[in-house]
Design a protein around this motif. Structure first.
Motif, PDB file in Angstrom:
ATOM      1  N   PHE B 187     -26.670 -21.003 -18.992  1.00 11.01           N
ATOM      2  CA  PHE B 187     -27.215 -22.323 -18.385  1.00 11.01           C
ATOM      3  C   PHE B 187     -26.022 -23.306 -18.681  1.00 11.01           C
ATOM      4  O   PHE B 187     -25.049 -23.747 -19.573  1.00 11.01           O
ATOM      5  N   ALA B 188     -25.129 -23.532 -17.619  1.00 11.67           N
ATOM      6  CA  ALA B 188     -24.053 -24.141 -17.729  1.00 11.67           C
ATOM      7  C   ALA B 188     -24.196 -25.793 -17.985  1.00 11.67           C
ATOM      8  O   ALA B 188     -24.777 -25.705 -16.213  1.00 11.67           O
ATOM      9  N   MET B 238     -30.622 -28.188 -20.664  1.00 10.79           N
ATOM     10  CA  MET B 238     -30.282 -26.478 -21.110  1.00 10.79           C
ATOM     11  C   MET B 238     -30.709 -25.998 -21.790  1.00 10.79           C
ATOM     12  O   MET B 238     -32.031 -24.800 -20.770  1.00 10.79           O
ATOM     13  N   MET B 239     -31.133 -26.026 -22.530  1.00  9.84           N
ATOM     14  CA  MET B 239     -32.358 -25.059 -23.860  1.00  9.84           C
ATOM     15  C   MET B 239     -33.406 -25.111 -23.281  1.00  9.84           C
ATOM     16  O   MET B 239     -34.393 -23.756 -23.062  1.00  9.84           O
ATOM     17  N   ALA B 240     -34.451 -26.086 -22.495  1.00 14.93           N
ATOM     18  CA  ALA B 240     -35.398 -26.175 -22.081  1.00 14.93           C
ATOM     19  C   ALA B 240     -35.591 -24.566 -20.948  1.00 14.93           C
ATOM     20  O   ALA B 240     -36.537 -24.214 -20.243  1.00 14.93           O
ATOM     21  N   ALA B 241     -33.986 -24.846 -20.102  1.00 11.68           N
ATOM     22  CA  ALA B 241     -34.287 -24.071 -18.939  1.00 11.68           C
ATOM     23  C   ALA B 241     -33.902 -22.569 -19.664  1.00 11.68           C
ATOM     24  O   ALA B 241     -34.696 -21.608 -18.513  1.00 11.68           O
ATOM     25  N   ILE B 242     -33.155 -22.363 -20.484  1.00 11.00           N
ATOM     26  CA  ILE B 242     -33.438 -21.117 -21.022  1.00 11.00           C
ATOM     27  C   ILE B 242     -34.711 -20.788 -21.347  1.00 11.00           C
ATOM     28  O   ILE B 242     -35.477 -19.308 -21.349  1.00 11.00           O
ATOM     29  N   LEU B 243     -35.243 -20.872 -22.007  1.00 11.08           N
ATOM     30  CA  LEU B 243     -36.556 -20.641 -22.933  1.00 11.08           C
ATOM     31  C   LEU B 243     -37.282 -20.842 -22.256  1.00 11.08           C
ATOM     32  O   LEU B 243     -38.132 -20.148 -22.095  1.00 11.08           O
ATOM     33  N   ALA B 244     -37.518 -21.330 -20.958  1.00 11.32           N
ATOM     34  CA  ALA B 244     -38.758 -20.865 -20.212  1.00 11.32           C
ATOM     35  C   ALA B 244     -38.488 -19.593 -19.411  1.00 11.32           C
ATOM     36  O   ALA B 244     -39.329 -19.194 -19.147  1.00 11.32           O
ATOM     37  N   SER B 306     -21.025 -23.735 -21.321  1.00  8.76           N
ATOM     38  CA  SER B 306     -22.609 -23.021 -20.615  1.00  8.76           C
ATOM     39  C   SER B 306     -22.570 -23.017 -22.351  1.00  8.76           C
ATOM     40  O   SER B 306     -22.206 -22.588 -22.744  1.00  8.76           O
ATOM     41  N   ILE B 307     -24.057 -22.623 -22.303  1.00  8.55           N
ATOM     42  CA  ILE B 307     -25.300 -22.391 -23.484  1.00  8.55           C
ATOM     43  C   ILE B 307     -25.502 -20.096 -23.141  1.00  8.55           C
ATOM     44  O   ILE B 307     -26.320 -20.159 -22.098  1.00  8.55           O
TER      45      ILE B 307
END
Lengths: 333, 333
Positions: B187-188, B238-244, B306-307
């Protein structure tokens, strides 16, 4: 100017916390602002310590590790660390073999490292200082008596660091560092100014069609404000300044060359610059023995680049090639 | 927007010339836009080939070398290379063991690599394709059907590259690459837009107090245009989007994490972001086995980051640690 930060006051601590989290091989003392190797320095080895204002990352903390720095002490953004930091760093890493302070030539850094050297001496720590003053752009500057220390700092830290790692004594390591500095010349150009975290505008004004020629790593004025022009012409001027000053870099010389981004310049542009630098040195009969292209001695988010040319003795190249393991410079291990 | 360039038309060739001058271990064919290893690929080894539009440096040419890519074919800025380039690259590096195309999921790249695979097949070169589509921000996008390929490309190239280097067969290397992609989410966020060489303004307008959340590496729109806010809040989103999206990344998982700068973001800010990423993953019981912080998959001079989080099988970490020697990723040799 937008930045990834929480508050300007917490910026440095938050960034150092991330550095420590990312690199278990580093011990990051956030409170005292001292970064050392987690596993320390091998017995009997000379320890290199450097530091200076933050904002030039990866310099210096990114170069702490086997084969390079033993410790770094980051100051606030563009502000010298204090003598207590330097003393704490020296005390943390001295094995009894002594400490080499690598100091960029800015008034505050020089004064504070001098004071730290005195304090360390009082504590029985032997200290030698290597002053880096490679920037040929200006003789004196906003924060400097004499020339500024810029890209050659990386070369001094790598080459003298390798000498320390192989077990050279204090005087020898310092002498190698001084010889690297004496053999190095740098020149920088800015396309844009940098913005300090928390500031709402860049450190200086630079119109869309102008560049700062001979800029310093804190945005200090250079030789002239000039019109933007093709990269080959800019690089030719930068190299002319370096070569005019570098009298003993003649045909047949070997060189170590650093083309360094100031923070916001794409790698593709730095390679374009390197190509021109290489062509100009070839025209002068100079062989580039080793090179480095990338962001190493930055000025926050400044767009621009610096060129450093070090006339390389064979021993410099040998020490350059020695294994190094730091967050931002690594090979061989 | 000022850039180090001569003319927009010569930019890519000038930059590639510099890349070749800086790295004797690379063979840079400027005319055909193919970058290979000077010493070729060892007998019987599978060869990884990647490519895509330029402007994302060091991706891909900066990852050509022992233990990673065998070849890269750079297109014009933000434009897919053509099938002929890919075919020339495959033909240059195939040892008979076959070629793996690592393709970021953009319509043009996918179409051209498909065509190149057909052409290579006609020439007796066995090809497997690994499609990278790790960006969870949007399902379809300006240049994409399905998810975009971004930061995970680096992980696929490193890990599958190591598998190729140790002698794994074509199907195995491709399978490892696909598993790395399947285990990765990215996610960026952009703070500023990038400017293409020769253009007189950035690719999109982004007001001084807004950010593009879920941006693509060509500046494609993301999920939303939002107000600027503290870094910890941005990273949490960003991390919420990735972890979801990363349902099988649960407590007890290991991860390889990349915090990647888009080109103009200082390293100090990237470390600040990494610190928050590490804290969030620790809260979720995820152990970061390996990490990388820096500019690896960029978008010219975009400010942003980005992560990428890859759920790491033990074999991924083992291959990650294998020696690699490329211009922009190097350890162990």
């Amino acid at each position: 100017m937008k930045k990834f930060l929480n508050t300007a006051d917490s910026f440095l601590a938050d960034s150092l916390a991330g550095l420590g989290a990312a690199h278990p091989a580093l011990r990051v003392d956030i409170e005292n602002r001292v970064v050392t190797r987690s596993e320390g320095v091998a017995d009997g080895r000379v320890a290199l310590v450097s530091g200076g204002g933050s904002g030039h990352e990866p310099l210096h903390a990114g170069f702490v590790g086997d084969g390079m720095l033993a410790a770094a002490c980051p100051g606030e953004i563009f502000t010298s660390p204090v003598p207590d930091q330097m003393l704490a760093a020296a005390a943390a890493v001295d094995t009894g073999a002594g400490v080499v302070f690598v100091v960029k030539n800015y008034t505050g850094d020089v004064m504070n490292f001098d004071m730290a050297a005195d304090l360390a001496g009082d504590d029985g720590i032997r200290v030698e200082t290597v002053l880096v003053d490679d920037d040929v752009a200006v003789q004196d500057s906003t924060f400097t008596a004499g020339r500024r220390g810029t890209g050659a700092t990386l070369l001094v830290e790598k080459i003298a660091g390798a000498a320390a790692e192989r077990g050279d004594g204090l005087g020898v390591v310092a002498d190698i560092g001084r010889r690297v500095n004496a053999a190095s010349r740098s020149f920088a150009v800015a396309l844009t100014a940098s913005t300090t975290p928390g500031a709402d505008r860049p450190g200086f004004d630079l119109p869309e069609d102008e560049i700062e020629v001979g800029v310093g790593i804190h945005g200090e004025p250079g030789r002239s404000r000039e019109k933007m022009r093709p990269a080959d012409e800019i690089v030719a001027d930068m190299m002319a300044a370096i070569l005019a000053d570098h009298r003993d870099l003649g045909s047949g010389s070997d060189a170590i060359v650093l083309v360094n981004g100031m923070g916001a310049t794409p790698l593709s542009e730095l390679y374009l610059v390197y190509g021109r630098v290489a062509a100009i040195l070839a025209d002068h009969g100079v062989t580039i023995a080793r090179n480095l292209v990338g962001d190493y001695v930055t000025s926050l988010d400044m767009a621009g680049c610096s060129i450093t040319v070090c006339k390389a003795e064979e021993s410099f190249v040998h020490l350059w090639d020695a294994p190094v393991r730091t967050p931002s410079l690594r090979w061989g291990i």
